[in-house]
Write an enzyme that holds these catalytic residues in place. Structure first.
Site, PDB file in Angstrom:
ATOM      1  N   GLY A   1       0.465  -0.918   0.006  1.00 14.58           N
ATOM      2  CA  GLY A   1      -0.175   0.145   0.202  1.00 14.58           C
ATOM      3  C   GLY A   1       1.142   1.382  -0.213  1.00 14.58           C
ATOM      4  O   GLY A   1       0.284   1.992   0.155  1.00 14.58           O
ATOM      5  N   THR A   2       1.976   1.386  -0.402  1.00 13.55           N
ATOM      6  CA  THR A   2       2.984   2.528  -0.224  1.00 13.55           C
ATOM      7  C   THR A   2       2.969   2.805  -1.949  1.00 13.55           C
ATOM      8  O   THR A   2       3.882   3.619  -1.920  1.00 13.55           O
ATOM      9  CB  THR A   2       4.258   2.297  -0.077  1.00 13.55           C
ATOM     10  OG1 THR A   2       4.881   0.701  -0.720  1.00 13.55           O
ATOM     11  CG2 THR A   2       4.790   1.852   1.836  1.00 13.55           C
ATOM     12  N   GLY A   3       2.115   2.235  -2.748  1.00 18.63           N
ATOM     13  CA  GLY A   3       2.176   3.231  -3.517  1.00 18.63           C
ATOM     14  C   GLY A   3       3.376   2.558  -4.966  1.00 18.63           C
ATOM     15  O   GLY A   3       3.522   3.927  -6.013  1.00 18.63           O
TER      16      GLY A   3
ATOM     17  N   GLU B   1      -8.530   1.291  31.979  1.00 20.24           N
ATOM     18  CA  GLU B   1      -8.065   1.623  30.487  1.00 20.24           C
ATOM     19  C   GLU B   1      -7.054   3.569  31.541  1.00 20.24           C
ATOM     20  O   GLU B   1      -6.123   4.067  31.173  1.00 20.24           O
ATOM     21  CB  GLU B   1      -9.081   2.520  29.929  1.00 20.24           C
ATOM     22  CG  GLU B   1      -9.294   1.459  29.060  1.00 20.24           C
ATOM     23  CD  GLU B   1      -8.492   0.893  27.935  1.00 20.24           C
ATOM     24  OE1 GLU B   1      -7.483   1.677  27.692  1.00 20.24           O
ATOM     25  OE2 GLU B   1      -9.080  -0.041  27.401  1.00 20.24           O
TER      26      GLU B   1
ATOM     27  N   ASP C   1      -3.300  -7.075  25.945  1.00 21.56           N
ATOM     28  CA  ASP C   1      -1.969  -6.278  26.242  1.00 21.56           C
ATOM     29  C   ASP C   1      -1.140  -7.480  26.730  1.00 21.56           C
ATOM     30  O   ASP C   1       0.797  -6.680  26.420  1.00 21.56           O
ATOM     31  CB  ASP C   1      -2.261  -5.857  27.490  1.00 21.56           C
ATOM     32  CG  ASP C   1      -3.283  -4.711  27.688  1.00 21.56           C
ATOM     33  OD1 ASP C   1      -3.599  -4.181  25.816  1.00 21.56           O
ATOM     34  OD2 ASP C   1      -4.201  -4.483  28.309  1.00 21.56           O
TER      35      ASP C   1
HETATM   36  P1  ADP Z   1       1.523  -0.896  -3.995  1.00 24.14           P
HETATM   37  O1  ADP Z   1       1.332  -1.368  -4.704  1.00 24.14           O
HETATM   38  O2  ADP Z   1       2.909  -0.546  -3.200  1.00 24.14           O
HETATM   39  O3  ADP Z   1       0.720  -2.254  -2.839  1.00 24.14           O
HETATM   40  P2  ADP Z   1      -0.753   0.574  -4.800  1.00 24.14           P
HETATM   41  O4  ADP Z   1       0.317   1.298  -5.301  1.00 24.14           O
HETATM   42  O5  ADP Z   1      -1.381  -0.528  -5.286  1.00 24.14           O
HETATM   43  O6  ADP Z   1       0.510   0.073  -3.339  1.00 24.14           O
HETATM   44  O7  ADP Z   1      -2.093   1.784  -3.704  1.00 24.14           O
HETATM   45  C1  ADP Z   1      -2.844   1.625  -3.743  1.00 24.14           C
HETATM   46  C2  ADP Z   1      -3.442   3.010  -4.012  1.00 24.14           C
HETATM   47  O8  ADP Z   1      -2.936   3.812  -2.374  1.00 24.14           O
HETATM   48  C3  ADP Z   1      -3.638   3.545  -4.131  1.00 24.14           C
HETATM   49  O9  ADP Z   1      -4.434   3.109  -5.531  1.00 24.14           O
HETATM   50  C4  ADP Z   1      -3.772   4.869  -3.748  1.00 24.14           C
HETATM   51  O10 ADP Z   1      -4.818   5.564  -3.420  1.00 24.14           O
HETATM   52  C5  ADP Z   1      -3.306   5.387  -2.533  1.00 24.14           C
HETATM   53  N1  ADP Z   1      -1.534   5.243  -2.928  1.00 24.14           N
HETATM   54  C6  ADP Z   1      -0.678   4.309  -1.896  1.00 24.14           C
HETATM   55  N2  ADP Z   1       0.610   4.895  -2.063  1.00 24.14           N
HETATM   56  C7  ADP Z   1       0.421   6.650  -2.329  1.00 24.14           C
HETATM   57  C8  ADP Z   1       1.275   7.923  -2.471  1.00 24.14           C
HETATM   58  N3  ADP Z   1       2.431   7.373  -2.508  1.00 24.14           N
HETATM   59  N4  ADP Z   1       0.864   8.558  -2.999  1.00 24.14           N
HETATM   60  C9  ADP Z   1      -0.751   8.373  -3.685  1.00 24.14           C
HETATM   61  N5  ADP Z   1      -1.736   7.746  -2.915  1.00 24.14           N
HETATM   62  C10 ADP Z   1      -0.654   6.414  -2.809  1.00 24.14           C
HETATM   63 ZN    ZN Z   2      -5.455  -2.881  28.055  1.00 22.35          ZN
END
Ligand code: ADP
Ligand code: ZN
Length: 645
Positions: free
Chosen positions: A217-219, A439, A515
């Site tokens: 999810g880092t793009g 808590e 925890d």
């Molecule tokens: P990965 O391939 O690293 O798992 P993706 O490129 O498929 O991640 O990212 C999934 C979604 O998350 C993208 O469609 C976008 O909407 C969002 N996203 C992830 N990284 C970025 C970034 N650096 N800038 C903007 N959007 C991002």
């Molecule tokens: Zn706790």
């Protein structure tokens, strides 16, 4: 602070199993036809009992008969009252044991003959031979399809590579934010694609493969698309796991197919997601049902394709993985994926930039400050932030707001971190009181510990899957290292909830399981990975295998039972000391614990200035600093049991 990343990507593979299903239905139909046709053909004659047939023969009515082993057809001529002769056809089923039949027929002068072989006609015969195997094939294909999630059996070797023309990717570098270093490295690739001549003229070889490495999810996918988009070249994409099919050789032929297509469209980008599924080091785990064979063949095909094409052909392969440590070293050799670009989780300013990208199409209220949101979301990857913006917009829309307010973002963050609020889950009085003290216990300890940031909110409203209450601690800045004393502080904070229950009720509940799990994990890592135990020293007892994926445990190295025992003792000691410290702090602040818990029970949620008012009064016991520094407690400490009041 647990961060729940939402990585439910839509399933990209079209389930194409209808084909198998249709085939199955067709075959069943043919088989039925096979049974129906013969009996259908025989319908035109009337069926009579065998005894009647014999009687008619003996009466001399029958002139001709066609005698088959399971069917006799015969004709009877009768005279109508008008004097005309009418022929009537009958059939009967012979009794197999009647060996006298030929004799009877001969005696009554019946002209009889056996039918030609194959009464059913050629279609029936053909079908009876072909249909059964076809049906088995159909069932098999159907099952395989369901298993493999794709039309493996029926489109053997056909590549699922899809062609995205420039218009389709449409992604630009400006759409990907917060990963500036990666972008800077990849801009070079765009230039290679745009002005290949500039490089080849001087005899330079354009790199063939780039490996993007980083957490999910880092793009990474977006970056690959952006390269294609910026260079204006077609984008081919396939996932490593799509190469691996049930049949040995299918993956390899897909690789071949993909590269054939790509070479025709050069210059272009070929993107391979989840390279680790395909390129796992060979000779690792033992073969499982021949799956290894398939992977190896596919990998070999990929390697030979990469070696095979001319570096200046203009095909650049970009692969992504979050497990670089398992990639086969052969894939990293020069001329293959020899460039590695790290795409890590964004820092605070990166998160702000990503939020800006995703907020472009969202109507924000004036009170929204994206930099504040960025500060509150350490550890969020780009995909999490995209999700956050959308979640906030959904919340605002549900309340028919004119715009998305800061409060919507705050609620969305809490949702992503702790799950949905569950006011429907009603706790009884005792449970609620227990949760409140628990808590507040976390909060009081957390307020004293270094590095963890300030306690922002405590709540006794159930949330998410298991949390009956929660405490949110927000770091003031992004942290990349945890110092020894912070680890101790974190462990004590985790144990603070349970310790409060001990101090107040003298007994513990099941609410602290999570925890304790986290505290134990952290204590173990401090000793086996970070070398923080004085007795064991800086020896690594685990092999780090997961760099970018959390939540996977690493295998231990080969260690002697004695060392294993020592590790266990050290882990236990670390936890015991932290537990003692937590108890001690709570005793020290017994009244504050009481007041705060009562306030929490009354309001259900304490946050902001109200909460700070309480937590500002927390007093540190004298032994705290010594313990934070050394992890040890002075010898004359009271026994832990005596602290249980
Ligand atoms: P990965 O391939 O690293 O798992 P993706 O490129 O498929 O991640 O990212 C999934 C979604 O998350 C993208 O469609 C976008 O909407 C969002 N996203 C992830 N990284 C970025 C970034 N650096 N800038 C903007 N959007 C991002
Ligand atoms: Zn706790």
């Amino acid at each position: 602070m647990p961060v729940e990343t939402n990585n439910n990507k839509p399933n990209k593979q079209p389930k194409n199993s209808q084909f198998g299903g249709t085939l199955l239905i067709l075959l069943t139909f043919l088989l039925l036809l096979n049974f129906i046709v013969p009996s259908f053909l025989g319908m035109s004659q009337s069926q009579v009992p065998y005894s009647e047939f014999i009687a008619q023969v003996q009466d001399g009515k029958v002139e001709q008969a066609l005698v088959g082993s399971d069917r006799i057809e015969y004709t009877i001529k009768t005279q109508t009252p008008e004097g005309e002769t009418v022929e009537q056809e009958f059939t009967t089923t012979p009794v197999a044991l009647d060996l006298d039949l030929p004799k009877i027929l001969r005696e009554n002068n019946v002209e009889f003959t056996a039918p030609p072989p194959s009464q059913n006609g050629w279609i029936g015969t053909l079908l009876s031979w072909i249909a059964p195997p076809l049906i088995f094939l159909g069932i098999w294909a159907f099952l395989i399809n369901r298993q493999a999630g794709g039309p493996a059996a029926l489109t053997v070797g056909k590549s699922k590579a899809r062609i995205y023309s420039e218009g389709v990717t449409g992604v630009e570098f400006s759409d990907v934010a917060g990963v500036d270093e990666a972008k800077a490295e990849l801009e070079e690739i765009v230039d290679f694609l745009r002005n290949a001549g500039k490089y080849t003229r001087l005899g330079a070889k354009i790199p063939k493969g780039v490996l993007l490495v980083g957490p999910p999810g880092t793009g990474k996918t977006m970056l690959a698309k952006a390269i294609a988009g910026e260079a204006g070249v077609p984008f081919f994409s396939i996932s490593g796991s799509e190469f691996i099919e049930l049949f040995v050789g299918v993956g390899a032929s897909r690789v071949r197919d993909l590269f054939d297509q790509a070479k025709q469209q050069a210059p272009c980008i070929v993107f391979i997601d989840e390279l680790d599924a395909l390129g796992k080091s060979r000779g690792g785990a033992g073969p499982l049902m021949g799956g290894n064979d398939e992977r190896e063949q596919t990998l070999n095909q990929l390697l030979s394709e990469m070696d095979g094409f001319d570096p200046n052909a203009g095909v650049i392969i970009i692969a992504a993985t979050n497990r670089p440590e398992v990639i086969d070293p052969a894939l990293r050799r020069p001329g293959r994926f020899d460039r590695q670009v790290v795409v890590d989780r964004p820092d605070k300013s990166g998160r702000e930039a990503i939020l800006n990208v995703h907020a472009r199409n969202v109507k924000l209220a004036n009170d929204v400050d994206l930099s504040v949101i960025a500060a509150r979301t350490p550890g969020f990857a780009g995909a999490d932030l995209a999700n956050l913006v959308n979640e906030a917009a959904l919340l605002a829309a549900r309340q028919n707001s004119q715009a998305v307010f800061m409060a919507d973002f705050n609620e969305a963050i809490e949702r992503l971190v702790a799950g949905l609020e569950k006011r429907s889950r009603v706790l009884n009085e005792l449970e609620k009181t227990t949760v409140a003290y628990h808590e507040v216990g976390h909060a009081i300890i957390g307020a004293l510990m270094p590095g963890a940031g300030k306690v922002e909110k405590i709540s006794v409203v159930p949330r998410g899957v298991g949390a009956l209450g929660y405490t949110i601690q927000m770091p003031e800045e992004d942290r990349f290292l945890m110092i020894e004393d912070e680890i101790r502080g974190r462990i004590a904070t985790l144990l603070g909830g349970r310790s409060a229950e001990e101090v107040v009720f003298g007994k513990v509940s099941t609410g602290a399981a999570d925890d304790i799990q986290k505290a134990t994990d952290l204590a173990e890592r401090a000793i086996t990975l970070y070398g923080m135990s004085e007795k064991l020293g800086p020896v690594a007892f685990e092999k780090i295998q997961q760099q970018f994926l959390e939540g996977y445990s690493n295998p231990r190295r080969a260690i002697s039972p004695k060392v294993a025992e020592e590790i266990d003792r050290e882990v236990k000691q670390t936890l015991d000391n932290a537990h003692h410290m937590a108890l001690s702090i709570l005793h020290h602040n017994r009244e504050l614990l009481e007041e705060t818990a009562q306030a929490l029970l009354e309001k259900e949620i304490l946050e902001g200035a109200k909460l700070r008012e309480h937590l500002n009064q927390v007093q540190a016991p004298s032994e705290l600093n010594e313990w934070l520094r050394t992890g040890k407690l002075s010898e004359d400490r009271p026994l832990m049991q005596s602290l249980l009041v």
